[in-house]
Design a protein around this motif. Structure first.
Motif, PDB file in Angstrom:
ATOM      1  N   PRO A 211     -43.859   2.316  -2.158  1.00 50.28           N
ATOM      2  CA  PRO A 211     -44.191   1.195  -0.995  1.00 50.28           C
ATOM      3  C   PRO A 211     -44.874   1.661   0.138  1.00 50.28           C
ATOM      4  N   ASN A 212     -45.739   1.087   0.693  1.00 49.05           N
ATOM      5  CA  ASN A 212     -46.411   1.715   1.694  1.00 49.05           C
ATOM      6  C   ASN A 212     -45.905   2.176   3.037  1.00 49.05           C
ATOM      7  N   ASP A 213     -44.726   1.808   2.965  1.00 48.60           N
ATOM      8  CA  ASP A 213     -43.974   2.367   4.477  1.00 48.60           C
ATOM      9  C   ASP A 213     -43.178   4.059   3.853  1.00 48.60           C
ATOM     10  N   PHE A 214     -43.391   4.708   2.695  1.00 46.01           N
ATOM     11  CA  PHE A 214     -42.693   5.858   2.433  1.00 46.01           C
ATOM     12  C   PHE A 214     -42.815   6.855   3.257  1.00 46.01           C
ATOM     13  N   TYR A 215     -43.763   6.668   4.112  1.00 46.00           N
ATOM     14  CA  TYR A 215     -44.328   7.931   4.939  1.00 46.00           C
ATOM     15  C   TYR A 215     -43.142   8.126   5.913  1.00 46.00           C
ATOM     16  N   TYR A 216     -42.786   7.156   6.735  1.00 49.28           N
ATOM     17  CA  TYR A 216     -41.662   7.041   7.640  1.00 49.28           C
ATOM     18  C   TYR A 216     -40.484   6.479   7.436  1.00 49.28           C
ATOM     19  N   GLY A 217     -40.743   5.314   6.502  1.00 46.92           N
ATOM     20  CA  GLY A 217     -39.379   4.635   6.038  1.00 46.92           C
ATOM     21  C   GLY A 217     -38.525   5.543   5.243  1.00 46.92           C
ATOM     22  N   THR A 218     -37.240   5.458   5.487  1.00 42.90           N
ATOM     23  CA  THR A 218     -36.280   6.465   4.714  1.00 42.90           C
ATOM     24  C   THR A 218     -35.922   5.987   3.433  1.00 42.90           C
ATOM     25  N   GLU A 219     -36.136   4.536   3.403  1.00 43.48           N
ATOM     26  CA  GLU A 219     -35.657   4.049   1.977  1.00 43.48           C
ATOM     27  C   GLU A 219     -36.484   4.264   1.027  1.00 43.48           C
ATOM     28  N   GLY A 220     -37.622   4.097   1.490  1.00 42.84           N
ATOM     29  CA  GLY A 220     -38.953   4.082   0.619  1.00 42.84           C
ATOM     30  C   GLY A 220     -39.098   5.660   0.120  1.00 42.84           C
ATOM     31  N   LYS A 221     -38.712   6.688   1.039  1.00 45.36           N
ATOM     32  CA  LYS A 221     -38.881   7.961   1.032  1.00 45.36           C
ATOM     33  C   LYS A 221     -37.857   8.302  -0.029  1.00 45.36           C
ATOM     34  N   ASN A 222     -36.607   7.786   0.060  1.00 45.26           N
ATOM     35  CA  ASN A 222     -35.748   8.140  -0.892  1.00 45.26           C
ATOM     36  C   ASN A 222     -36.006   7.666  -2.241  1.00 45.26           C
ATOM     37  N   GLY A 223     -36.511   6.485  -2.354  1.00 42.32           N
ATOM     38  CA  GLY A 223     -37.070   5.891  -3.691  1.00 42.32           C
ATOM     39  C   GLY A 223     -37.980   6.727  -4.363  1.00 42.32           C
ATOM     40  N   LEU A 224     -39.087   7.361  -3.538  1.00 52.05           N
ATOM     41  CA  LEU A 224     -39.988   8.318  -4.066  1.00 52.05           C
ATOM     42  C   LEU A 224     -39.200   9.627  -4.463  1.00 52.05           C
ATOM     43  N   ALA A 225     -38.381  10.082  -3.643  1.00 49.50           N
ATOM     44  CA  ALA A 225     -37.553  11.289  -4.237  1.00 49.50           C
ATOM     45  C   ALA A 225     -36.974  11.114  -5.512  1.00 49.50           C
ATOM     46  N   GLU A 226     -36.062   9.947  -5.574  1.00 44.60           N
ATOM     47  CA  GLU A 226     -35.536   9.692  -6.938  1.00 44.60           C
ATOM     48  C   GLU A 226     -36.482   9.488  -8.246  1.00 44.60           C
ATOM     49  N   ARG A 227     -37.539   8.632  -7.807  1.00 43.96           N
ATOM     50  CA  ARG A 227     -38.280   8.417  -9.026  1.00 43.96           C
ATOM     51  C   ARG A 227     -38.930   9.702  -9.652  1.00 43.96           C
ATOM     52  N   PHE A 228     -39.385  10.615  -8.328  1.00 49.56           N
ATOM     53  CA  PHE A 228     -40.054  11.734  -8.901  1.00 49.56           C
ATOM     54  C   PHE A 228     -39.128  12.801  -9.384  1.00 49.56           C
ATOM     55  N   THR A 229     -37.991  12.651  -9.022  1.00 49.82           N
ATOM     56  CA  THR A 229     -36.856  13.720  -9.726  1.00 49.82           C
ATOM     57  C   THR A 229     -36.543  13.312 -11.004  1.00 49.82           C
ATOM     58  N   ALA A 230     -36.336  12.190 -11.272  1.00 50.91           N
ATOM     59  CA  ALA A 230     -36.305  11.704 -12.611  1.00 50.91           C
ATOM     60  C   ALA A 230     -37.141  12.278 -13.560  1.00 50.91           C
ATOM     61  N   MET A 252     -44.287  13.827  -0.336  1.00 50.77           N
ATOM     62  CA  MET A 252     -43.954  14.581  -1.637  1.00 50.77           C
ATOM     63  C   MET A 252     -43.818  16.019  -1.372  1.00 50.77           C
ATOM     64  N   ILE A 253     -44.554  16.458  -0.748  1.00 47.97           N
ATOM     65  CA  ILE A 253     -44.030  18.071  -0.292  1.00 47.97           C
ATOM     66  C   ILE A 253     -42.913  18.212   0.297  1.00 47.97           C
ATOM     67  N   ASN A 254     -42.151  17.298   0.856  1.00 45.79           N
ATOM     68  CA  ASN A 254     -40.895  17.648   1.185  1.00 45.79           C
ATOM     69  C   ASN A 254     -40.068  17.424   0.051  1.00 45.79           C
ATOM     70  N   VAL A 255     -40.271  16.581  -0.843  1.00 45.20           N
ATOM     71  CA  VAL A 255     -39.524  16.054  -2.164  1.00 45.20           C
ATOM     72  C   VAL A 255     -39.509  17.527  -3.050  1.00 45.20           C
ATOM     73  N   LEU A 256     -40.946  17.963  -2.975  1.00 44.73           N
ATOM     74  CA  LEU A 256     -41.106  19.059  -3.835  1.00 44.73           C
ATOM     75  C   LEU A 256     -40.473  20.440  -3.370  1.00 44.73           C
ATOM     76  N   SER A 257     -40.345  20.376  -2.210  1.00 49.06           N
ATOM     77  CA  SER A 257     -39.582  21.790  -1.602  1.00 49.06           C
ATOM     78  C   SER A 257     -38.279  21.575  -1.769  1.00 49.06           C
ATOM     79  N   SER A 258     -37.690  20.223  -1.587  1.00 49.11           N
ATOM     80  CA  SER A 258     -36.124  20.134  -1.771  1.00 49.11           C
ATOM     81  C   SER A 258     -35.659  20.444  -3.227  1.00 49.11           C
ATOM     82  N   LEU A 259     -36.816  20.328  -4.159  1.00 47.82           N
ATOM     83  CA  LEU A 259     -36.533  20.504  -5.625  1.00 47.82           C
ATOM     84  C   LEU A 259     -36.592  22.021  -5.856  1.00 47.82           C
ATOM     85  N   GLY A 260     -37.315  22.536  -5.008  1.00 47.23           N
ATOM     86  CA  GLY A 260     -37.376  23.995  -5.201  1.00 47.23           C
ATOM     87  C   GLY A 260     -38.652  24.226  -6.045  1.00 47.23           C
ATOM     88  N   ILE A 261     -39.648  23.441  -6.304  1.00 45.56           N
ATOM     89  CA  ILE A 261     -40.860  23.444  -7.267  1.00 45.56           C
ATOM     90  C   ILE A 261     -41.823  24.297  -6.485  1.00 45.56           C
TER      91      ILE A 261
END
Lengths: 337, 337
Positions: A211-230, A252-261
């Motif tokens: 969703p559009n708000d995933f830059y700042y929105g926490t929920e969207g951000k988590n959704g992003l992280a979960e989907r990508f992690t899966a 995404m850079i955050n997500v990637l870094s937290s996954l250690g990619i």
DNA sequence: TTGAAAGCGCTACCAT
DNA sequence: ATGGTAGCGCTTTCAA
């Protein structure tokens, strides 16, 4: 002190004020000698023209207003910054308004700004008030980005083609499993075209339309992280990723870094919209992006045309194709991989 | 159509144009009856006042200019955004210029902006040209952040006290080994005061005074990473970190993430300058920051005062003390730790 | 309560 | 080449 008028200068120079006016406007009909003298005196007296008076008497004043788009992001900031710098070189004043299109246009109108630039997506529809305000505005309006309204000049951006060229590049580098993070329909189109055109592997999971708000929105951000992690943990792990905006890139850079990619060893990346930050932070990202300098040059050149011809034209100035900028976030895959 | 003037309205209403002028300016001396009639007609004819004419005849126009500081960063972006929104509520037009103080002031001057806000550090010295431009400017100038020049109203920020209160907070939470990343002398002072006042452990390595460009500059960034890594691997590993700006925060978060340091489990953090991004990205950072809303309210209230009284005052409106915002990047240390 | 007239600083037009 | 004059749209003063 202030308030030096052309009459004061005229008195000091022993001429009439229309003569001074001519000199100050580089109009013809004044002898070289008096011209020089008047110029000297004007500078000496620290003359500052009164725009209100000049404007009442129907003159342009080399000014340009920028309506800040209703989108957060560093790309516009840099666009804005570049516009200021380049405009200054051409002695054009620039003002920015972040008050929303209609309000901004009204303000510019009231303050004698004679050319307005705005950034609107193709989805943008002018509100009635905006149209009304536009009637009053006697200058030129130029819209970048796909929005349109009657009388405005247009600079279009072929985002689809931009993303497609990123896909071509990744494909050339041997990537067959490319995922996409973003929401812009045009960019999705470019992505799909790239998939089809190159016969790439594809599963629905490859298209992470957060969703559009995933830059700042926490929920969207988590959704992003979960989907990508899966996706990353699944069987169809992609070797490359397209990020459709600065927002998705930062998220995404955050997500990637937290996954250690590690980039680009484990995953190659191409992002949309080039900003200086991308070239240092945290890996030097490859991007595909409209050129800010090209954009600004188009606008400023058109400003000059407007000053010459004066009337509104409502034409398309150019269709810009975003350019690929290669840095170090894409790895060439071996044939066997 | 445009170009409806008060004379047109006067004709339509069967009165003289000065009467219309009075009505439109809410001046007294018009019967309630004609007043209403004129108002109605003006609205009907979609009248838009001509600021050039109004201005020639010496009138304010409820406009405010913001000089964008010569510093990159999201804090100013949010400040600017908030200013637009709050000013709109009060029907004040706002314009932004990023052209540098002198140039910006000149532009504002020419376009009859009657109140200018700028952000300058205490180190700022007005250039001669700025002073000259200021002479011409007949409105009010307000400087935020410590810079000063004759006639300008001031909003000061006690950065030292802000950082000190962050130190107090960390100390209260049981931290005895606190490092600092930044360059602002005032903030360094606040840090040192905190160390001394609480008898904290200190070694020179705790003060990482990275050069100003370490946000974007790659060299500085590496220097920062190396210095911090050395500190982290050494005997005197800190339990908490003060980041003196958004720039150092972004840079350090990268460094920390590349070292795999978990916040706040392994390291607590307090950063200076609160921006929405900090509340989500990538951990919810505790910050100490001047309140953007307080800042804006001060400015806008002063704008009204200026409109009432009109003349320049050159007084200090307030000394703002940055406030602590607690989120989740600070951990309470056990007594034994 | 109303309106006639002057004037803000400038440019444009037309004589000289 | 130069300058006198009118007028842009508005506010303000002052007389009616």
């Amino acid at each position: 002190m202030s308030n030096v008028t052309i009459k004061d200068i005229a008195a000091a120079a022993g001429v009439s004020h229309p003569t001074v006016s001519k000199v100050l406007n580089n109009a013809s009909g004044v002898s070289e000698e008096t011209r020089e003298r008047i110029k000297r005196i004007a500078k000496q007296m620290d003359y500052v023209p009164n725009y209100a008076a000049r404007n009442l008497a129907n003159k342009r004043n080399r000014s340009l207003g920028l309506i800040w788009p209703d989108v957060e992001g560093l790309f516009y900031y840099h666009l804005c910054d570049t516009l200021h710098k380049e405009a200054a070189k051409r002695r054009i004043d620039v003002f920015v308004s972040m008050s929303g299109a209609t309000h901004a246009l009204r303000n510019f109108n009231e303050h004698f700004i004679d050319y307005v630039v705005c950034w609107f997506s193709p989805m943008w529809m002018p509100e009635d008030d905006f149209i009304r305000e536009k009637e009053h505005f006697k200058g030129q309006i130029t819209i970048i980005g796909g929005g349109r309204t009657e009388g405005a000049n247009l600079i279009l951006i072929d985002r689809s083609e931009g993303i497609f060229s990123a896909m071509q590049y990744l494909s050339t580098m041997g990537h067959k499993k490319i995922a996409f993070v973003g929401i812009d329909p045009e960019k999705i189109k470019g992505y799909m075209k790239g998939v089809l055109h190159n016969g790439l592997h594809f599963t629905p999971e490859y298209m992470i339309t957060a969703p559009n708000d995933f830059y700042y929105g926490t929920e969207g951000k988590n959704g992003l992280a979960e989907r990508f992690t899966a996706l990353w943990r699944g069987r169809d792990r992609p070797t490359a990723l397209i990020l459709d905006s600065q927002g998705s890139a930062f998220a995404m850079i955050n997500v990637l870094s937290s996954l250690g990619i590690r980039i680009p060893d484990e995953l190659s990346i191409v992002s949309y919209d080039d900003i200086p930050e991308f070239s240092v932070y945290p890996v030097r990202l490859d991007t595909v992006s409209p050129s800010i300098h090209e954009l600004i040059k188009l606008v400023l050149d058109d400003y000059e045309v407007f000053c010459q011809h004066g009337e509104r034209r409502g034409e398309t100035l150019k269709i810009i194709v975003p350019e690929l900028i290669v840095r170090e976030s894409v790895r060439k895959l071996d044939v066997k991989e």
